[in-house]
Structure formats: C-alpha cells, structure tokens
Design a protein around this motif. Sequence first.
Motif, PDB file in Angstrom:
ATOM      1  N   LYS A 186       0.907  -1.191  -0.007  1.00  0.00           N
ATOM      2  CA  LYS A 186      -0.040  -0.066   0.115  1.00  0.00           C
ATOM      3  C   LYS A 186       0.972   1.178   0.048  1.00  0.00           C
ATOM      4  O   LYS A 186       1.729   1.316   0.942  1.00  0.00           O
ATOM      5  CB  LYS A 186      -0.890   0.110   1.151  1.00  0.00           C
ATOM      6  CG  LYS A 186      -2.105  -0.642   1.060  1.00  0.00           C
ATOM      7  CD  LYS A 186      -3.186  -0.522   2.460  1.00  0.00           C
ATOM      8  CE  LYS A 186      -4.405  -1.092   2.155  1.00  0.00           C
ATOM      9  NZ  LYS A 186      -5.392  -1.213   3.392  1.00  0.00           N
ATOM     10  N   GLU A 240       0.964   3.573   3.300  1.00  0.00           N
ATOM     11  CA  GLU A 240       1.654   3.145   4.399  1.00  0.00           C
ATOM     12  C   GLU A 240       3.025   3.718   4.415  1.00  0.00           C
ATOM     13  O   GLU A 240       3.617   3.618   5.477  1.00  0.00           O
ATOM     14  CB  GLU A 240       1.545   1.528   4.660  1.00  0.00           C
ATOM     15  CG  GLU A 240       0.082   1.031   5.011  1.00  0.00           C
ATOM     16  CD  GLU A 240       0.275  -0.427   5.302  1.00  0.00           C
ATOM     17  OE1 GLU A 240       1.096  -0.845   4.997  1.00  0.00           O
ATOM     18  OE2 GLU A 240      -1.005  -0.928   5.648  1.00  0.00           O
ATOM     19  N   ALA A 270      -1.804  -4.616   2.719  1.00  0.00           N
ATOM     20  CA  ALA A 270      -1.575  -4.157   4.030  1.00  0.00           C
ATOM     21  C   ALA A 270      -0.231  -4.789   4.571  1.00  0.00           C
ATOM     22  O   ALA A 270       0.193  -5.733   4.042  1.00  0.00           O
ATOM     23  CB  ALA A 270      -2.615  -4.202   5.138  1.00  0.00           C
TER      24      ALA A 270
END
Length: 489
Positions: A46, A49, A388
């Motif tokens: 991602k 992040e 994630a």
Amino acid sequence: MEGADYEVLSVREQLFHERVRECIISTLLFATLYIFCHIALTHFKKPAEFTTVDEEDATVNKIALELCTFTLAVALGAVLLLPFSIISNEVLLSLPRNYYIQWLNGSLIHGLWNLVFLFSNLSLIFLMPFAYFFTESEGFAGSRKGVLARVYETVVMLMLLTLLVLGMVWVASAIVDNNKASRESLYDFWEYYLPYLYSCISFLGVLLLLVCTPLGLARMFSVTGKLLVKPRLLEDLEEQLHCSAFEEAALTRRICNPTSCWLPLDIELLHRQVLALQTQRVLLEKRRKASAWQRNLGYPLAMLCLLVLTGLSVLIVAIHILELLIDEAAMPRGMQGASLGQVSFSKLGSFGAVIQVVLIFYLMVSSVVGFYSSPLFRGLRPRWHDTAMTQIIGNCVCLLVLSSALPVFSRTLGLTRFDLLGDFGRFNWLGNFYIVFLYNAAFAGLTTLCLVKTFTAAVRAELIRAFGLDRLPLPVSGFPRVSKKTQHQ
C-alpha cells in the motif's frame, strides 16, 4: 621439505580460492533473488503506508518491508534449490572435465543447502516475528516515542515468544521421545534445537502441501481456462454478443428510468448485473478477435499438458507406493546417494531429470494456487497496490513454510531420488514407514478425486453452455437457481 611445504601452500591457496569463489557465487545469487523480490513486493504494498505524515510509521514499515523481502528471497531460493541441484548433477555428468563449469561442484551445492536452511530458520523464528511485533508496537508506557522505543518493545516480545516456543518444543520432545538424552540434546541450541524446531515446522508445511496441492491441481484447469481463449464448440459468438448488448441496454434503461416500471427495483442488483454483462461482453469480444490457431490449438494443448503432468504425478506416486511396500531403500532416508556428478538421480537419465524439474515446479505452482483458493487462506491473497503490511508479512511466512517443505515433499512422494543435502535431511519422521506410506496414499487419492471431479464438472458445464441449456428457465445442475425477485424484474 621445501617441495612438500610448497604443495601444502598450493593446496591451501586452492581451498582459499574455492571458498572465496563459492561466497561470491552465493552472494550474487542471493542479491539477484533479493532484487527480484523487492520489485515484486513494491507492486503489492500500500503506497499510503509508506508516504504517511507520521515519519516513524513510515520508517517502521520500510524496515518491515526489507525483512519481508529477505524472507521472500529465501523462500524463492528454497524453491529453486532442488531443481538447481538436479540440473547441476546432470551437467556434471555430461561435462565432467569442462573447465568452464569447475565452479559447479558438490561443495557449492552443499553450502547453498546449508545457507537456505540457516536463513529459513532465521526468517521463521526471528525476522518475521520481529517484523510483525515491530509494526504493531508503540513503545512501552512512559518511554520516549521513537523507533528505538519500538525496537525495545519488539525485542522484549520476541524474547518472551522464544521462551514460549522453546518450552513448547521441549514438552513436545518429552512426550514424543521420553528419554533424558533427547531432552538434554535440546539444550544445544544450534545443533539440535533449531533442526528439531525446523523439523516440526517442515512437517506442518508438508501437511499443508498435502491439502493445498490436490486442490491447486484441480484449480489449475479453471485458472488456465480463464487465461486462454476457449474454442468455439457449437456456439455462435455473434448471437451471444447481440444478446449481451440488448440485455445491457435494457438494464441501463431501467437504471436511468426507475419510475417507468410499476414494480420496485433493486438498483444495486441492477448495477451488479450490468457489470457482469460488461465483463461477459469483453470476454466474448476477446474470443471473437482471437486467431484460429490460438482458439483451436492453444487451449486444447494447455489442457492436455495439465492433464499429462497431473496424471504423471499421480503415476509416479503410485509407483513409489509399490516401491515402499517392496523395498525399504525407497524410504526418504533409506537411500544414501552418491556425491554430486557421479550418478544420475533419475532412472531415465537426463530426460528423467528434466521431467523431475518440470513436475517439481508444476506442483509448487499448483500448491500456491490451491493455498490461495482454499477458504481458510483466501482472505490472505495479496492485491495489487492494496496489501497491508501485516498481510504482506503473513504471505511471506506462508510462502516460506510451503517452499521450505517442497524438498521434503518431493522426496517423500518419490518425485526425485535426490537425497536431501545439508540439514534438510535431519528429519526423524522421514524414517517412519507408516507416515510416509499414508502420506503417499492420501496424496494419490485426493489428487485423483479432485481431478476426476473437476474435469467431469468442467466438461459437463461446457456441454451445457454449448447446447444452450443454461438459458432454459428450468434449473440446471452446476448453475445457480434464479430467484423469483430477479425473474419479476
């Protein structure tokens, strides 16, 4: 005396140069795998992040990503290690005195096996738990915020986890092998504890492969069918395109003018139906534009190759089951093979070695497909630029467990006669006849069952679609029943 000293010195220099050469080759191979895995993980992570306003979280995620890259490189190395060893043995047999392949020797292969074993232990026991606790840590209460505080908390959590796992392994060893010598051997951390712990993890990985590989072998047919263009069997693509366009236009008019119909409409359901029709229309246009060779030759050849590879795998396992009943040397630990470059690992020579390599890669790909197709691990499937950090860690751990169990898996099923080198061969359960026999029988039975069920269901569904029976108002086996609400709409 001077001549003898010169010979000793020359032997030492030769050993030193060989050692340096092996280190350089191992470093280059691992660097190549690391770069490839880093590029792959970059496309799945991602971006939010790693571009967050909080620099501390971004730094933690970058460190965790590097640890995941290292682990994934080790997993890929474990996958390639067995085929590389088999091919190296055949090359040494074919060209025993070639100057340009002197670097390819048993010492290098043996060192690579030990390195993969060591790095697999390091990743499973230390790096991946550290990466997970590091991303979830916030620092101890009352301490100064920062990356260093999170490192302290992660180290403490990792030490507690290590003590917990050490106690569990010690108790398991006492239950399975209740004698003083086996329990005292676990106090030797590097020589006994890590190989024993890795043996337990590898056994779990082999059991996971037993479940995922037959499921993946069945799923390979449907996955290949989605990627390739199917032949036109008793069907008119132009008629299907016109029908799809008319249905899409009718649903679009219903969405644009919901008041024109006196029945209540489910707008969300209509939107899903329009998307499904658009996807179907794109696939039909792709099939119409495909060439005759691609349409009539590519798909049948791909299906035939999958069927041959799957049938060959089951046949080899069935022959191995008979060998287990007849000859004790067929056990994974029963045969002590010669050193590299002296005898072929296949009874068919180089041709058989090529078949072994192809089957090993095919089963590994099938196991990964089956792993991500299973209901238990389907949610772990990575998504493009939307995975994630904790999900990336979970994927790396699972792939490392599967890839580390692949050499033991291949040797247990009799896919190769190559004896495990290094610490991979120090698994006590490989010498248990009942475990090995039941494992082979379960694999052959599950694979045959999944193959027959999937193949017959696919043929039945294609025939139903070809004759247009799926468009009948009566429910047809293999297709969902249309609800009354949808029929009214």
